[in-house]
Design a protein around this motif. Structure first.
Motif, mmCIF file in Angstrom:
data_model
loop_
_atom_site.group_PDB
_atom_site.id
_atom_site.type_symbol
_atom_site.label_atom_id
_atom_site.label_comp_id
_atom_site.label_asym_id
_atom_site.label_seq_id
_atom_site.Cartn_x
_atom_site.Cartn_y
_atom_site.Cartn_z
ATOM 1 N N SER A 72 0.748 -1.429 0.091
ATOM 2 C CA SER A 72 -0.364 0.230 -0.355
ATOM 3 C C SER A 72 0.485 0.704 -0.204
ATOM 4 C CB SER A 72 -0.961 0.090 1.095
ATOM 5 O OG SER A 72 -0.341 -0.163 2.082
ATOM 6 N N LEU A 73 2.149 1.093 0.257
ATOM 7 C CA LEU A 73 2.572 2.343 0.551
ATOM 8 C C LEU A 73 3.790 2.303 -0.393
ATOM 9 C CD1 LEU A 73 4.523 2.418 4.528
ATOM 10 C CD2 LEU A 73 2.452 3.785 3.605
ATOM 11 N N VAL A 74 4.240 1.249 -1.361
ATOM 12 C CA VAL A 74 4.828 1.268 -2.661
ATOM 13 C C VAL A 74 3.488 2.286 -3.244
ATOM 14 C CG1 VAL A 74 5.501 0.534 -4.449
ATOM 15 C CG2 VAL A 74 5.871 -0.686 -2.558
ATOM 16 N N HIS A 75 1.680 1.880 -4.008
ATOM 17 C CA HIS A 75 1.281 2.682 -4.039
ATOM 18 C C HIS A 75 1.121 4.337 -3.703
ATOM 19 C CE1 HIS A 75 -0.580 -1.715 -5.039
ATOM 20 N NE2 HIS A 75 0.197 -1.553 -6.051
ATOM 21 N N ALA A 76 0.936 4.639 -2.903
ATOM 22 C CA ALA A 76 0.740 5.636 -2.130
ATOM 23 C C ALA A 76 1.493 6.030 -3.088
ATOM 24 C CB ALA A 76 0.678 5.526 -0.440
ATOM 25 N N SER A 77 3.746 6.003 -2.924
ATOM 26 C CA SER A 77 4.517 6.689 -3.629
ATOM 27 C C SER A 77 4.579 6.749 -4.941
ATOM 28 C CB SER A 77 5.564 5.744 -3.054
ATOM 29 O OG SER A 77 5.877 4.773 -4.272
ATOM 30 N N PHE A 78 3.360 6.174 -5.893
ATOM 31 C CA PHE A 78 3.272 6.550 -7.519
ATOM 32 C C PHE A 78 2.346 7.504 -7.096
ATOM 33 C CE2 PHE A 78 3.222 1.638 -8.677
ATOM 34 C CZ PHE A 78 4.252 1.715 -8.069
ATOM 35 N N LEU A 79 1.942 8.010 -6.193
ATOM 36 C CA LEU A 79 0.381 8.825 -6.530
ATOM 37 C C LEU A 79 1.760 10.472 -6.097
ATOM 38 C CD1 LEU A 79 -2.152 10.720 -6.517
ATOM 39 C CD2 LEU A 79 -2.321 9.843 -4.256
ATOM 40 N N LEU A 80 2.759 10.190 -4.669
ATOM 41 C CA LEU A 80 3.104 11.560 -4.705
ATOM 42 C C LEU A 80 4.028 11.702 -5.435
ATOM 43 C CD1 LEU A 80 4.330 10.436 -0.881
ATOM 44 C CD2 LEU A 80 2.754 12.033 -1.000
ATOM 45 N N MET A 81 4.633 10.902 -6.152
ATOM 46 C CA MET A 81 5.651 11.332 -7.468
ATOM 47 C C MET A 81 5.245 11.559 -8.462
ATOM 48 S SD MET A 81 8.807 10.231 -6.303
ATOM 49 C CE MET A 81 9.110 10.449 -8.309
ATOM 50 N N TRP A 82 3.602 11.723 -8.357
ATOM 51 C CA TRP A 82 2.945 12.407 -9.412
ATOM 52 C C TRP A 82 3.011 13.911 -8.921
ATOM 53 C CZ3 TRP A 82 -1.950 15.291 -8.899
ATOM 54 C CH2 TRP A 82 -2.555 15.997 -9.662
ATOM 55 N N VAL A 83 2.861 14.399 -7.892
ATOM 56 C CA VAL A 83 2.541 15.360 -7.183
ATOM 57 C C VAL A 83 4.460 15.782 -7.159
ATOM 58 C CG1 VAL A 83 2.115 16.241 -5.310
ATOM 59 C CG2 VAL A 83 0.761 14.710 -5.884
ATOM 60 N N SER A 84 5.095 15.277 -7.168
ATOM 61 C CA SER A 84 6.356 15.849 -6.828
ATOM 62 C C SER A 84 6.718 16.145 -8.562
ATOM 63 C CB SER A 84 7.131 14.691 -6.495
ATOM 64 O OG SER A 84 8.430 14.810 -6.680
ATOM 65 N N MET A 85 6.399 15.184 -9.520
ATOM 66 C CA MET A 85 6.866 15.403 -11.010
ATOM 67 C C MET A 85 6.307 17.246 -11.397
ATOM 68 S SD MET A 85 8.947 13.875 -11.959
ATOM 69 C CE MET A 85 9.788 11.972 -11.474
ATOM 70 N N VAL A 86 4.374 17.312 -11.146
ATOM 71 C CA VAL A 86 4.098 17.967 -11.357
ATOM 72 C C VAL A 86 4.771 19.823 -10.967
ATOM 73 C CG1 VAL A 86 2.042 19.481 -10.886
ATOM 74 C CG2 VAL A 86 1.825 16.951 -11.523
ATOM 75 N N LEU A 87 5.141 19.457 -9.044
ATOM 76 C CA LEU A 87 5.445 20.435 -8.189
ATOM 77 C C LEU A 87 7.250 21.054 -9.396
ATOM 78 C CD1 LEU A 87 5.208 19.258 -5.177
ATOM 79 C CD2 LEU A 87 4.365 21.717 -5.873
ATOM 80 N N LEU A 88 7.534 19.515 -9.635
ATOM 81 C CA LEU A 88 8.565 20.165 -10.202
ATOM 82 C C LEU A 88 8.859 21.320 -11.701
ATOM 83 C CD1 LEU A 88 10.797 16.942 -9.785
ATOM 84 C CD2 LEU A 88 11.787 18.651 -8.718
ATOM 85 N N VAL A 89 8.041 21.048 -12.362
ATOM 86 C CA VAL A 89 7.892 21.197 -13.435
ATOM 87 C C VAL A 89 7.163 22.949 -12.975
ATOM 88 C CG1 VAL A 89 5.659 21.397 -15.292
ATOM 89 C CG2 VAL A 89 7.403 19.332 -15.234
ATOM 90 N N ALA A 90 6.477 23.107 -12.080
ATOM 91 C CA ALA A 90 6.465 24.156 -11.541
ATOM 92 C C ALA A 90 6.886 25.234 -11.127
ATOM 93 C CB ALA A 90 5.273 24.421 -10.631
ATOM 94 N N ALA A 91 8.198 24.956 -10.876
ATOM 95 C CA ALA A 91 9.513 26.011 -10.666
ATOM 96 C C ALA A 91 9.638 26.211 -12.159
ATOM 97 C CB ALA A 91 10.610 25.100 -10.367
ATOM 98 N N TYR A 92 9.411 25.650 -13.643
ATOM 99 C CA TYR A 92 9.839 26.068 -14.634
ATOM 100 C C TYR A 92 8.701 26.431 -15.347
ATOM 101 C CZ TYR A 92 14.227 23.586 -12.780
ATOM 102 O OH TYR A 92 15.146 23.303 -12.689
ATOM 103 N N VAL A 93 8.177 26.658 -15.304
ATOM 104 C CA VAL A 93 6.588 27.217 -16.679
ATOM 105 C C VAL A 93 6.572 28.640 -15.863
ATOM 106 C CG1 VAL A 93 4.548 26.216 -17.228
ATOM 107 C CG2 VAL A 93 5.823 25.010 -16.638
ATOM 108 N N PRO A 94 6.047 29.588 -16.434
ATOM 109 C CA PRO A 94 5.646 30.976 -16.337
ATOM 110 C C PRO A 94 4.283 30.693 -15.927
ATOM 111 C CG PRO A 94 6.366 30.998 -18.151
ATOM 112 C CD PRO A 94 6.583 29.223 -18.434
ATOM 113 N N ARG A 95 4.155 31.832 -15.147
ATOM 114 C CA ARG A 95 2.776 32.577 -14.953
ATOM 115 C C ARG A 95 1.907 30.703 -14.708
ATOM 116 N NH1 ARG A 95 0.586 35.809 -19.513
ATOM 117 N NH2 ARG A 95 -1.077 36.453 -17.932
#
Length: 196
Positions: A72-95
């Protein structure tokens, strides 16, 4: 394990200067000059990253198991990784509204990445690597939130910028998870029962 520790010390240390020793960092930039300082900074960070990769790879050859994460924690990590990738991209996409609201999405992305990997991996090397990054991200984020925002930092946001952030972040996450990029680059298939 010593190689991993040295790599973490160099990489995390050089990336902590702005948050933990801003005065000393400014003095060194003036002393060395902007170009020389950035060159030395990049050299130390690059050497640290190489040592982390080599040291973590060596530690994985003879893992010291501390716990076995439930599925169950491995599955939770998949969701957290999606959040992580969106946050990392948010650092670079303007506006985009994510960066405007959170202020430091890169640091939050690293924090989420580290937490996701701590939840789904249970060796000593994992604890050292991801635990160190998690502690670093928490401290740097707290320090960054205390600093006053630079003048003109409140840039306007757009639905397009926010939508593009989520779309690109989701695409990167999907390529890592289902496209085999994690398996090729890291040597572990997160969908193959070997962790995240």
């Amino acid at each position: 394990m010593l190689t991993l520790l040295l790599g973490l010390l160099l990489f995390i240390g050089i990336h902590s200067l702005q948050a933990l020793a801003p005065g000393w960092r400014s003095q060194q930039r003036e002393r060395w000059g902007e170009l020389a300082y950035k060159g030395l900074y990049s050299l130390v960070a690059g050497a640290g990253l190489v040592l982390i990769v080599v040291g973590y790879g060596q530690a994985r050859l003879e893992p010291v198991a501390l716990w076995t994460p439930p599925r169950s924690l491995v599955h939770a990590s998949f969701l957290l990784m999606w959040v992580s990738m969106v946050l990392l991209v948010a650092a670079y996409v303007p506006r985009n509204a994510i960066r405007a609201r959170l202020g430091h999405p890169m640091t939050l992305g690293v924090k989420t990445w580290a937490l996701a990997h701590l939840l789904s991996n249970g060796t000593l090397a994992d604890l050292m690597l991801f635990g160190t990054f998690l502690i670093w991200a928490v401290l740097v984020f707290r320090s960054a939130r205390r600093r006053p925002a630079p003048a003109g930092a409140a840039a306007p946001v757009s639905v397009l910028g926010t939508g593009l952030t989520v779309l690109v972040g989701t695409a990167v996450w999907a390529v890592f998870l289902w496209g085999g990029l994690h398996a090729r680059w890291i040597g572990i298939d997160p969908l193959g029962g070997m962790g995240a």
